[in-house]
Design a protein around this motif. Structure first.
Motif, PDB file in Angstrom:
ATOM      1  N   LYS A   1       0.496   1.761  11.007  1.00 19.58           N
ATOM      2  CA  LYS A   1       0.828   2.857  10.233  1.00 19.58           C
ATOM      3  C   LYS A   1      -0.159   3.515   9.580  1.00 19.58           C
ATOM      4  O   LYS A   1      -1.120   2.950   9.413  1.00 19.58           O
ATOM      5  CB  LYS A   1       1.904   2.538   9.017  1.00 19.58           C
TER       6      LYS A   1
ATOM      7  N   VAL B   1      -6.273   8.270   6.015  1.00 22.05           N
ATOM      8  CA  VAL B   1      -4.861   7.845   4.996  1.00 22.05           C
ATOM      9  C   VAL B   1      -5.143   6.483   5.111  1.00 22.05           C
ATOM     10  O   VAL B   1      -5.296   5.852   6.036  1.00 22.05           O
ATOM     11  CB  VAL B   1      -3.873   8.407   5.580  1.00 22.05           C
ATOM     12  N   PRO B   2      -4.502   5.810   4.052  1.00 22.04           N
ATOM     13  CA  PRO B   2      -4.258   4.235   4.181  1.00 22.04           C
ATOM     14  C   PRO B   2      -3.634   3.717   5.241  1.00 22.04           C
ATOM     15  O   PRO B   2      -2.590   4.473   5.679  1.00 22.04           O
ATOM     16  CB  PRO B   2      -3.730   3.836   2.993  1.00 22.04           C
ATOM     17  N   THR B   3      -4.078   2.782   5.921  1.00 18.69           N
ATOM     18  CA  THR B   3      -3.637   2.817   7.291  1.00 18.69           C
ATOM     19  C   THR B   3      -3.501   1.065   7.741  1.00 18.69           C
ATOM     20  O   THR B   3      -4.333   0.413   7.414  1.00 18.69           O
ATOM     21  CB  THR B   3      -4.690   3.228   8.285  1.00 18.69           C
TER      22      THR B   3
ATOM     23  N   CYS C   1       4.748   1.125   1.260  1.00 17.90           N
ATOM     24  CA  CYS C   1       5.114   0.066   2.333  1.00 17.90           C
ATOM     25  C   CYS C   1       4.248  -1.072   1.848  1.00 17.90           C
ATOM     26  O   CYS C   1       3.557  -1.424   0.989  1.00 17.90           O
ATOM     27  CB  CYS C   1       4.510   0.665   3.404  1.00 17.90           C
TER      28      CYS C   1
ATOM     29  N   ASP D   1       9.031  -0.711   5.138  1.00 16.17           N
ATOM     30  CA  ASP D   1       9.057   0.720   4.531  1.00 16.17           C
ATOM     31  C   ASP D   1       9.871   0.626   3.416  1.00 16.17           C
ATOM     32  O   ASP D   1      11.207   0.628   3.682  1.00 16.17           O
ATOM     33  CB  ASP D   1       9.107   1.683   5.247  1.00 16.17           C
TER      34      ASP D   1
ATOM     35  N   PHE E   1       0.966  -1.222  -0.051  1.00 14.93           N
ATOM     36  CA  PHE E   1      -0.030  -0.054  -0.100  1.00 14.93           C
ATOM     37  C   PHE E   1       0.883   1.354   0.126  1.00 14.93           C
ATOM     38  O   PHE E   1       2.093   1.064   0.260  1.00 14.93           O
ATOM     39  CB  PHE E   1      -0.753   0.055   1.267  1.00 14.93           C
ATOM     40  N   GLU E   2       0.191   2.459  -0.343  1.00 13.25           N
ATOM     41  CA  GLU E   2       0.849   3.742  -0.297  1.00 13.25           C
ATOM     42  C   GLU E   2       0.204   4.432   0.715  1.00 13.25           C
ATOM     43  O   GLU E   2      -0.862   4.519   0.695  1.00 13.25           O
ATOM     44  CB  GLU E   2       1.045   4.301  -1.529  1.00 13.25           C
ATOM     45  N   THR E   3       0.863   5.274   1.467  1.00 12.89           N
ATOM     46  CA  THR E   3       0.262   6.167   2.513  1.00 12.89           C
ATOM     47  C   THR E   3       1.101   7.398   2.610  1.00 12.89           C
ATOM     48  O   THR E   3       2.339   7.314   2.843  1.00 12.89           O
ATOM     49  CB  THR E   3      -0.231   5.674   3.965  1.00 12.89           C
ATOM     50  N   GLN E   4       0.494   8.529   2.614  1.00 16.20           N
ATOM     51  CA  GLN E   4       1.375   9.793   2.895  1.00 16.20           C
ATOM     52  C   GLN E   4       2.534   9.866   2.091  1.00 16.20           C
ATOM     53  O   GLN E   4       3.524  10.186   2.761  1.00 16.20           O
ATOM     54  CB  GLN E   4       1.375   9.947   4.325  1.00 16.20           C
TER      55      GLN E   4
ATOM     56  N   VAL F   1      -4.758  -3.656   6.193  1.00  7.15           N
ATOM     57  CA  VAL F   1      -4.699  -2.458   5.538  1.00  7.15           C
ATOM     58  C   VAL F   1      -5.963  -1.916   5.255  1.00  7.15           C
ATOM     59  O   VAL F   1      -6.832  -2.786   4.448  1.00  7.15           O
ATOM     60  CB  VAL F   1      -3.751  -2.233   4.326  1.00  7.15           C
TER      61      VAL F   1
ATOM     62  N   ASP G   1       4.614   7.365   1.291  1.00  7.76           N
ATOM     63  CA  ASP G   1       5.341   6.294   1.546  1.00  7.76           C
ATOM     64  C   ASP G   1       5.020   4.856   0.972  1.00  7.76           C
ATOM     65  O   ASP G   1       3.602   4.738   0.805  1.00  7.76           O
ATOM     66  CB  ASP G   1       5.624   5.959   3.233  1.00  7.76           C
TER      67      ASP G   1
END
Lengths: 93, 93
Positions: free
Chosen positions: B48, B84-86, A24, A91, A17-20, B28, A22
């Motif tokens: 995250k 945000v993707p978490t 990951c 990450d 996934f991608e978040t902000q 996620v 980043d």
């Protein structure tokens, strides 16, 4: 977008996934021994369980428990021994 | 055994596993709003990102960031807003 990945005949599964900004993945490793290649440099964080790791250029194995992190250079490889099923966050740096 | 799960048309994906007697999953959540039902009581830990949560019986929403945990009773439901993707860890208690 959440992307399922699978390695070593399903012994390691992850969700990318991608978040902000980043890039990951989180995943789980079943009991076993694995060698992972890296493209980008990676920071690996143990979420639950433990990983015993030999980093590239190292001769010693080191054990990382929940909350511990280690970094792996890009274009390299690291070896992992997994004694209990272990969840991790990766990450891509 | 690692088990892939998918909820809300693939907006939430998880991997179930057992380790040292604990039944767990990591997953996620994509951006969105979700309502999850529980069977067993659960402890959710943000790995995250962040989850804004309304627990059963609560009127207030509370935001949990990476490293934060909250517990949800069994046979209940909780609402989650995801900005945000978490990534999360769920321990079934």
């Amino acid at each position: 977008m959440l992307k399922n990945n699978e390695y070593f005949d399903g012994q390691v599964k992850s969700i990318g996934f991608e978040t902000q900004g980043d890039h990951c993945s989180i995943g789980v490793m079943a009991i076993g021994e694995y060698k992972f290649g890296t493209a980008a440099p990676e920071k690996m964080t143990v979420v639950k369980g433990a990983l015993t790791v030999k980093l590239p250029g190292h001769v010693e194995w080191e054990t990382y428990s929940a909350g511990d992190s280690f970094e792996v250079p890009g274009d390299s490889a690291f070896e992992v021994k997994v004694d209990v099923p272990t969840a991790y966050l990766c990450d891509y740096l």
